[in-house]
Structures are given as structure tokens and as C-alpha cells.
Design a protein around this motif. Structure first.
Motif: not given
Length: 287
Positions: A221-240
Motif C-alpha cells: 500500500v502506497i500513497i502517490v502525489e503528483s508534484r505538478s498539476r495534472e488531469s485525472f487522466h494523466d495522473f491515472a495513466q502515470a499510476l498505471a
């Protein structure tokens, strides 16, 4: 002619030439040498034994002292074992999306209503969990705190259930997890789904913001935070793309929170002055 000899009785014996009042000197010297000869080996043996003991104590003596010292000597502050609960922070970048990955170690998760005590050193991570409605400032979606259901609704398909300190990330209604959280005095909240079975999920909200997620990667289990402003789509893609198998959203933007690293140093993020009423938190505490 005068007789110089003393009178001698019949029962007396006189040795001529020896004064009976003085002991024989040769016999006295013989006794001294005899005692010296008898005591000398004893003195030499005692000296050798004492010298050996001073030079090297026996193994039993050393072991007894070491064991006693280990069992009775109190630990000082420097000798005490450091707290093993902490947050490991990793920096990763994927598809030009910079991320911070927070990995809790030796801690368990639970929900909290209101802002947790920032001075509570048992809390090593605190971040807002479920969204709060902008009109009535109530928690959006099903929300269970220690077995008590404080909010209802299924407006969001993603959820997190915490039962017996085990975190489950799921999608859909899944009433069995909701009911089990109630029965087992556990925790439950709903949020936007981001990743399911390693595949990103699109959500309706648009725009860009600092994003946070509760995720599972390699069964951790981890918590992930974007260091820049991202859309839901780009953030979800980065997680995958970084290997996350399942993830749900956490309140992002300027939402206030903090963590403690391995050195017990506390770091804050977000802005407390922009806090909505009725906040709720996902926290990790020391075991």
C-alpha cells in the motif's frame, strides 16, 4: 680442695658441659630452617596463583559479569531502539509526470474525523480521504468510522475498506465490505476510482490540480502525489505506468496533511487555512 660440683640426687641426670637453663643453639637454628623449607613451597605456590588470577580472570568470572551487566544495565536514550514506524519517500517521474511516492513502514491505517493532532508522534502520515460537499459540507458517499456509519451514498464507484488493519481497494457497490466494516468496527469511504487491474480509469471531473491517490503496487500500500498539476487522466495513466494495480483518489489540491520520515522529522503539505468544514482523514499510526 673445694668440690665445685652440685649435689646430684639419685633420680637426677646431669649432662656435663651444657647449661640446663639455655636451649641448645644448634637445635634452634635447625628448627628455623625446617620451617623455612616447609613454608617456602607454599609461599611460591600462593604467589603464582595470585599472579595468574590478576593477569587473566577465569572465563566463568568474565561471563558472569557480562551477563549481569547486560541484564541490569538500563538503556540510555542513545542505546534505545529507534522507532521502526516511518514513511519512506521516493521520487519518480513517468511520462513527464513527476511523482512523490509515500510508503508506510510498520504502521496501520485508520480513518479520523476532524484534523488529527499534529503533535501526536504516533501518527506518521495524515491526508484527507473522502470529499466534502461544497453546499452542506457533509462527507460525500458511504463513510464508516470505527463501525459507525456517518454518511451514505454511492456517487463514486471507488472505495477503500480497512478491516482488521487490512486495506482493500475496490470498485462498485461491494456491500459485503461495507457491512463487514460495520460488523468488525472497521473503516470505509468512497472516492473516484483511478486504476483497476493495472488499467487507468477516466473520471468526469476535468481541469488540473495536485493529485493524490491511495494505491497498491507489488502488494504494498502506497500513497502517490503528483508534484505538478495534472488531469485525472494523466495522473491515472502515470499510476498505471509505475506499476500500480489498483488505486482510488484522495483529496488533492491544497488539502492539508503531513508525514514523518525515518528520522522522525515532520513535513507538512497543503494549506491548513484553506480547510473545509467537517474534514476527514486517512492516517497511519505506529503499531
Amino acid at each position: 680442695m673445694e668440690n665445685n660440683h652440685k649435689h646430684i640426687n639419685e633420680d637426677d641426670v646431669e649432662i656435663l658441659g651444657i647449661n640446663p637453663s639455655e636451649p641448645s643453639k644448634p637445635k634452634k637454628k635447625k628448627r628455623h630452617w625446617l620451617w623455612i623449607l616447609l613454608l617456602l613451597p607454599i609461599a611460591i605456590a600462593s604467589f603464582l596463583i595470585l599472579r595468574h588470577n590478576e593477569k587473566e580472570p577465569s572465563n566463568y568470572y568474565r561471563q558472569a559479569n557480562e551477563t549481569t551487566e547486560t541484564q541490569t544495565k538500563p538503556e540510555t536514550a542513545l542505546q534505545q531502539k529507534p522507532d521502526s514506524s516511518f514513511i519512506e519517500v521516493l521520487e519518480e517521474t513517468i511520462n513527464d509526470v513527476p511523482l512523490l511516492v509515500y510508503a508506510p513502514h510498520h504502521a496501520h491505517a485508520e480513518l479520523a474525523l476532524g484534523i488529527p493532532d499534529r503533535n501526536d508522534k504516533s501518527i506518521i502520515f495524515a491526508t484527507q480521504a473522502a470529499d466534502v460537499g461544497g453546499e452542506n459540507f457533509k462527507i460525500v458517499g458511504d463513510y464508516i468510522l470505527a463501525g459507525e456509519q456517518l454518511a451514505r451514498g454511492q456517487r463514486k464507484d471507488g472505495f477503500c475498506a480497512i478491516i482488521d488493519h487490512k486495506i482493500t481497494i475496490g470498485f462498485g457497490s461491494e456491500p459485503q465490505f461495507l457491512q463487514e466494516a460495520i460488523n468488525q468496527k472497521g473503516y470505509f469511504f468512497r472516492q473516484y476510482p483511478l486504476v483497476k487491474n493495472a488499467m487507468p480509469i477516466d473520471n468526469k471531473p476535468k481541469g488540473k490540480s495536485i493529485r493524490r491517490a491511495l494505491a497498491i503496487r507489488n502488494r504494498q500500500v502506497i500513497i502517490v502525489e503528483s508534484r505538478s498539476r495534472e488531469s485525472f487522466h494523466d495522473f491515472a495513466q502515470a499510476l498505471a505506468d509505475i506499476g500500480v494495480s489498483d488505486a482510488v483518489y484522495l483529496v488533492g489540491g491544497s488539502a492539508f496533511g503531513w508525514y514523518r520520515n525515518q528520522n522522525r522529522e515532520q513535513t507538512f503539505f497543503g494549506k491548513e487555512e484553506e480547510m473545509f468544514p467537517n474534514p476527514n482523514y486517512l492516517i497511519w499510526k505506529t503499531k
